[in-house]
Design an enzyme around this catalytic site. Structure first.
Site, mmCIF file in Angstrom:
data_model
loop_
_atom_site.group_PDB
_atom_site.id
_atom_site.type_symbol
_atom_site.label_atom_id
_atom_site.label_comp_id
_atom_site.label_asym_id
_atom_site.label_seq_id
_atom_site.Cartn_x
_atom_site.Cartn_y
_atom_site.Cartn_z
ATOM 1 N N ASP A 60 3.102 -31.345 -68.440
ATOM 2 C CA ASP A 60 2.398 -30.865 -67.250
ATOM 3 C C ASP A 60 2.744 -31.683 -66.009
ATOM 4 O OD1 ASP A 60 1.130 -28.640 -68.091
ATOM 5 O OD2 ASP A 60 -0.890 -29.456 -68.130
ATOM 6 N N ASP B 123 1.174 -41.704 -75.491
ATOM 7 C CA ASP B 123 1.376 -43.123 -75.813
ATOM 8 C C ASP B 123 1.227 -43.407 -77.303
ATOM 9 O OD1 ASP B 123 -1.367 -42.438 -75.389
ATOM 10 O OD2 ASP B 123 -1.889 -44.545 -75.515
ATOM 11 N N ASP C 226 -1.127 -37.832 -78.283
ATOM 12 C CA ASP C 226 -1.000 -38.104 -76.855
ATOM 13 C C ASP C 226 0.292 -38.864 -76.588
ATOM 14 O OD1 ASP C 226 -3.285 -36.774 -76.279
ATOM 15 O OD2 ASP C 226 -4.539 -38.547 -75.988
ATOM 16 N N ASP D 281 -11.658 -32.161 -76.971
ATOM 17 C CA ASP D 281 -11.571 -32.581 -78.369
ATOM 18 C C ASP D 281 -12.945 -32.556 -79.042
ATOM 19 O OD1 ASP D 281 -12.506 -34.602 -76.786
ATOM 20 O OD2 ASP D 281 -10.986 -36.065 -77.357
#
Length: 687
Positions: A264, A325, A323, A417
């Site tokens: 994004d 990281d 995610d 989530d």
């Protein structure tokens, strides 16, 4: 001929025993059995001479002076930084107050500070004049005939007003917060007891070998289910290579795995870098695709929802989410996906986070304490006894059928989530938590990033609570599961905790210094908080030396959490704001070795990269050379925290007039902690 070396001579005594006798001996007779007898260790009872004692004392004194000098240097550096940032405003900027009703809360705190300063000045003058009313039960309010002047009259009127109107309200509020505090403490103790029971009984989800492995070598790979892996990201310049590299090394049949990089990013240079990384791995035979949305609606939830709408998703049974990281180990899928086999009610398998930068600074160490408690105790206990917990948004595997039957990803909150987890639980799906499977990631290293993250994590649940409460009440799950969702999952752990923490320790405690009639019990201020802090630190025993900083810092963070909770509960504007958490892009030692290995392979086999088109390479090479350099950090000044720091320090001065030693030290240290946080000194080295 005699041997040159006789091994028996090693044990034979050397020399002849000698006995020395004198007619008038002034000392005892000593018998020497051999030359080693003279070098026997001296008995500890034997005293040291004066010279030795003097040198030992000098050495200890030198160490003590060095320690004091070290503390003085740190204090001097802190004071210098405070002067530079607070007085001269060098290299700092005032933090934005967009987080909820930040400006209103700041005005209220500032008003309390001004009033407390006026009352303190008033009390000091009265104390110097000897008017110690209400400090001792034997003292009384003087009658009208005893008034010694206008100032005395005003002071006595203030005492009467304080005792009749202000003290009862403060006392009632404090008792209400104490009750909430005790309820939350009982909940925390029950969680810890549940974790001890799990450890004692050795309860944990297990799998026997590889259930998908077949004896038929030709058809063995067909037994593995189709798995989709998604990596949502947005302007993740520092970490995109780490996550893509780790996911592309997952040990799973290549034709049964598809990786989606969901970008994004609104920075075109970062987009090109991510495209280049995807192209590099695709040329090595990895089934990976790049997706980019032109319109970033719904933030992460919108990104995932868009990716799940692709036609080819219907061919896949499970989806793993990481995610940007997160760096999963190669065996991640083989440790998680097999739990779904022969368990059709299982909707989610969640794994634990491990942090590559947990020892980077004080802030990361304190975060590690909180997150270790969350995973080791909260998630594990809820997973074993309830088969339900909040999905952490990453490092988990979902059954795609469970996502679809629960309504899929919704864009109505910033905690998508938790939203999908609650809806899946209401539909009867069960969750499993694997505490032994860990995925490397980062925690925020700066207070600004951590503050924004915590605001999102505490405003979103309250926002979700308002939206899903009717669904929980009308759902078909059992009454005790409804009670757990409403009273424990939402109210106690998401609303009550930040409310009482801020109100009790940051508002009521300073007020009781100016209103001694509403004094808090000692066990509320000291004993119970220390016990709860010890329980929090148990999952991270190496963090025990940080028990005092952790307790003080958690009280400090209650301002941000309370502000976020109010913002989400009343649906204020900032509760819908999503700010990507800043990452540093740190790697583990094994990752660094892998990078070196990749560089060596690149030197030996440069044709791997040349597999991409020449046009791609011509665009990618200058982009990597002109990679954006990190902007120099500008420290922030957080006004709410600074105002509370001065309020607590003012209350600590007032406690000296009442001779309340423990209150003074607690307020002093808490005020200093607020000061350090307000000047953005947490999470960095003092320069």
């Amino acid at each position: 001929m005699a041997p040159f070396f006789d091994w028996r001579a090693k044990d034979s005594p050397k020399g002849t025993p000698v006995v020395v006798k004198m007619e008038n001996p002034n000392f005892s007779i000593v018998e020497i059995d051999g030359p080693d007898a003279a070098f026997k260790p001296v008995e500890k009872s034997r005293g040291k001479n004066a010279k030795q004692v003097r040198w030992v004392l000098l050495l200890k004194a030198n160490r003590a002076v060095g320690f004091v000098a070290w503390l003085a240097s740190i204090l001097w550096a802190v004071l210098g930084t405070i002067k530079k940032r607070l007085i001269f405003r060098q290299g700092v900027d005032v933090a934005s107050e967009k987080l909820g009703k930040g400006k209103l809360l700041f005005k209220i705190i500032k008003a309390f500070l001004v009033i407390s300063l006026l009352i303190l000045a008033f009390e000091v003058l009265a104390y110097l004049k000897g008017w110690h009313y209400f400090e001792n039960p034997d003292l009384y309010i003087p009658h009208t005939s005893d008034i010694q002047g206008l100032f005395h009259l005003v002071y006595v009127s203030w005492l009467e007003f304080r005792a009749e109107y202000i003290a009862p309200f403060v006392q009632s509020l404090s008792m209400f917060c104490v009750v909430l505090f005790l309820i939350q403490s009982v909940d925390r103790m029950l969680l810890c007891l549940g974790c001890l029971y799990i450890k004692f009984k050795k309860i944990k989800p297990t799998i026997n070998g590889d259930p998908y492995k077949s004896d038929d070598l030709e058809g063995s790979l067909d037994n593995y289910p189709m798995v989709l892996v998604q990596i949502p990201m947005c302007n993740e310049l520092e970490v995109y290579e780490l996550s893509i590299s780790a996911v592309c090394q997952l040990d799973w049949p290549k034709d049964r795995l598809l990786i989606q990089v969901l970008d994004d990013s609104d920075d075109e240079s970062i987009q090109q870098l991510i495209k280049g990384e995807v192209s590099k791995w695709r040329q090595q035979g990895i089934n990976i695709i790049y997706r980019h949305r032109l319109i970033r609606t719904g933030y992460k939830a919108g990104n995932l929802k868009s990716a799940m709408s692709c036609d080819y998703v219907k061919d896949y049974e499970f989806v793993a989410i990481f995610d940007a990281d997160f760096q999963p180990t190669p065996d991640f899928l083989k440790q998680t996906v097999p739990h779904f086999k022969d368990n059709p009610e299982l909707g989610l398998v969640q794994t634990r986070w491990a942090f590559v930068n947990k020892d980077e600074n004080l802030l990361t160490r304190l975060q590690n304490i909180n997150l270790c408690f969350h995973f080791e105790i909260e998630q594990q206990v809820n997973g074993v006894f309830l088969n339900f917990f909040g999905f952490n948004g990453t490092a988990g595997v979902w059954r795609i059928k469970a996502l679809e039957e629960s309504g899929g990803w919704l864009e109505r909150t910033t905690v998508e989530d938790m939203d999908i987890a609650v809806r899946a639980h209401l539909n009867g799906w069960k969750f499993i938590y694997l505490n032994d499977v860990k995925v490397l990631c980062e925690v925020p290293e700066s207070f600004e990033a951590y503050r924004k993250q915590q605001h999102r994590w505490h405003s979103g649940p309250m926002q979700l609570f308002r939206l899903c409460l009717p669904s929980v009440i009308t759902s078909k799950i059992s009454i005790w599961k409804k009670a757990n969702l409403i009273f424990l999952f939402f109210l106690l752990r998401k609303l009550i905790l930040p409310f009482y923490s801020f109100t009790l320790f940051c508002v009521i405690l300073p007020l009781t210094m100016f209103i001694p009639e509403a004094e808090l019990p000692m066990w509320v201020i000291c004993y119970v908080p220390i016990l709860m802090t010890l329980l929090n630190i148990l999952p991270a025993p190496k963090s025990i030396p940080f028990i005092a900083p952790y307790l003080l810092f958690e009280n400090t963070m209650s301002v941000t959490k309370f502000n976020a909770m109010v913002s989400g509960l009343f649906q204020l504007g900032s509760s819908y704001e999503w700010i990507v958490t800043k990452k540093a892009g740190r790697s583990s030692e094994s990752d660094l070795l892998a990078v070196v290995d990749q560089d060596m392979k690149a030197l030996i086999q440069p044709q791997i990269i040349r597999g991409a088109s020449e046009s791609d390479l011509s665009e990618l090479s200058p982009l990597k050379e002109q990679k954006p350099r990190p902007v120099k950090k500008t420290n922030k000044i957080y006004r709410k925290e600074l105002a509370l720091a001065f309020l607590l320090l003012t209350a600590s001065v007032r406690s000296l007039l009442s001779a309340q030693g423990l209150h003074f030290y607690f307020l002093l240290f808490q005020g200093v902690t607020f000061l350090l946080v307000g000047l953005d000194l947490i999470g960095e080295q003092i320069s």
